[in-house]
Design a protein around this motif. Sequence first.
Motif, PDB file in Angstrom:
ATOM      1  N   TRP A 131       1.499  11.607 -10.071  1.00 19.81           N
ATOM      2  CA  TRP A 131       0.801  12.886 -10.002  1.00 19.81           C
ATOM      3  C   TRP A 131       1.781  14.043 -10.114  1.00 19.81           C
ATOM      4  N   PHE A 132       2.898  13.949  -9.395  1.00 21.20           N
ATOM      5  CA  PHE A 132       3.879  15.031  -9.421  1.00 21.20           C
ATOM      6  C   PHE A 132       4.420  15.243 -10.826  1.00 21.20           C
TER       7      PHE A 132
ATOM      8  N   ALA B 252       0.841  -1.206   0.000  1.00 23.42           N
ATOM      9  CA  ALA B 252       0.000   0.000   0.000  1.00 23.42           C
ATOM     10  C   ALA B 252       0.874   1.253   0.000  1.00 23.42           C
ATOM     11  N   GLN B 253       1.963   1.236   0.776  1.00 25.31           N
ATOM     12  CA  GLN B 253       2.867   2.385   0.820  1.00 25.31           C
ATOM     13  C   GLN B 253       3.560   2.599  -0.526  1.00 25.31           C
ATOM     14  N   VAL B 254       3.992   1.510  -1.142  1.00 26.16           N
ATOM     15  CA  VAL B 254       4.640   1.610  -2.457  1.00 26.16           C
ATOM     16  C   VAL B 254       3.639   2.131  -3.485  1.00 26.16           C
ATOM     17  N   SER B 255       2.423   1.644  -3.430  1.00 26.83           N
ATOM     18  CA  SER B 255       1.391   2.114  -4.358  1.00 26.83           C
ATOM     19  C   SER B 255       1.147   3.605  -4.189  1.00 26.83           C
ATOM     20  N   GLU B 256       1.092   4.071  -2.927  1.00 22.30           N
ATOM     21  CA  GLU B 256       0.896   5.497  -2.649  1.00 22.30           C
ATOM     22  C   GLU B 256       2.060   6.311  -3.208  1.00 22.30           C
ATOM     23  N   LEU B 257       3.274   5.819  -3.033  1.00 25.62           N
ATOM     24  CA  LEU B 257       4.451   6.518  -3.569  1.00 25.62           C
ATOM     25  C   LEU B 257       4.422   6.573  -5.098  1.00 25.62           C
TER      26      LEU B 257
ATOM     27  N   VAL C 262       5.135  24.345  -0.773  1.00 21.66           N
ATOM     28  CA  VAL C 262       5.238  23.053  -1.449  1.00 21.66           C
ATOM     29  C   VAL C 262       6.182  22.141  -0.664  1.00 21.66           C
ATOM     30  N   ALA C 263       7.293  22.684  -0.209  1.00 19.96           N
ATOM     31  CA  ALA C 263       8.244  21.888   0.563  1.00 19.96           C
ATOM     32  C   ALA C 263       7.613  21.374   1.853  1.00 19.96           C
ATOM     33  N   ASP C 264       6.701  22.119   2.441  1.00 20.09           N
ATOM     34  CA  ASP C 264       6.036  21.702   3.672  1.00 20.09           C
ATOM     35  C   ASP C 264       5.113  20.497   3.457  1.00 20.09           C
TER      36      ASP C 264
ATOM     37  N   PRO D 227       0.191  13.047   2.745  1.00 13.87           N
ATOM     38  CA  PRO D 227      -0.318  12.070   1.766  1.00 13.87           C
ATOM     39  C   PRO D 227      -0.803  12.784   0.503  1.00 13.87           C
ATOM     40  N   LEU D 228      -0.909  12.030  -0.555  1.00 11.75           N
ATOM     41  CA  LEU D 228      -1.307  12.573  -1.854  1.00 11.75           C
ATOM     42  C   LEU D 228      -2.634  13.330  -1.779  1.00 11.75           C
ATOM     43  N   SER D 229      -3.563  12.836  -0.971  1.00  8.90           N
ATOM     44  CA  SER D 229      -4.863  13.519  -0.875  1.00  8.90           C
ATOM     45  C   SER D 229      -4.723  14.947  -0.344  1.00  8.90           C
TER      46      SER D 229
END
Length: 122
Positions: free
Chosen positions: A25-26, A14-19, A110-112, A117-119
């Motif tokens: 997205w980035f 799940a963590q890898v998928s989120e990354l 942005v750095a903050d 999480p992506l959401s």
Amino acid sequence: MLTRCDGEMVELYAQVSELMLAKQWFLTEGIAWVVKLVHQSPELEKVVANLVNSVNVVGVNEGIKQGFKAALGSVRSVEEVPGYDEGAQDALDTAVKAFDDLHISVLGKVADLMDKPLSVIQ
């Protein structure tokens, strides 16, 4: 024991998928979003406006100086010519320095988001 390992594997997946989603997205939207925010930032708008205004005034001054040289004798000094701005070069130098030293506040924001999480980033 195997069930615990399976649970850890599911969590890691799940963590890898989120990354992977965050990276996607980035690369597809995030960079463009940051550039848009920078483009619309009040800091950039102010610095560019000051720079353009200063360049215009210096250009006018140069025209006045050239006109003064051509009409030498009708006025005693360039400062007497209407529209001449004695501080124009200093204003331009200040505007150029401000442009060189520009700090875009949104980049700090942005750095903050680095650990969010992506959401939240979206």
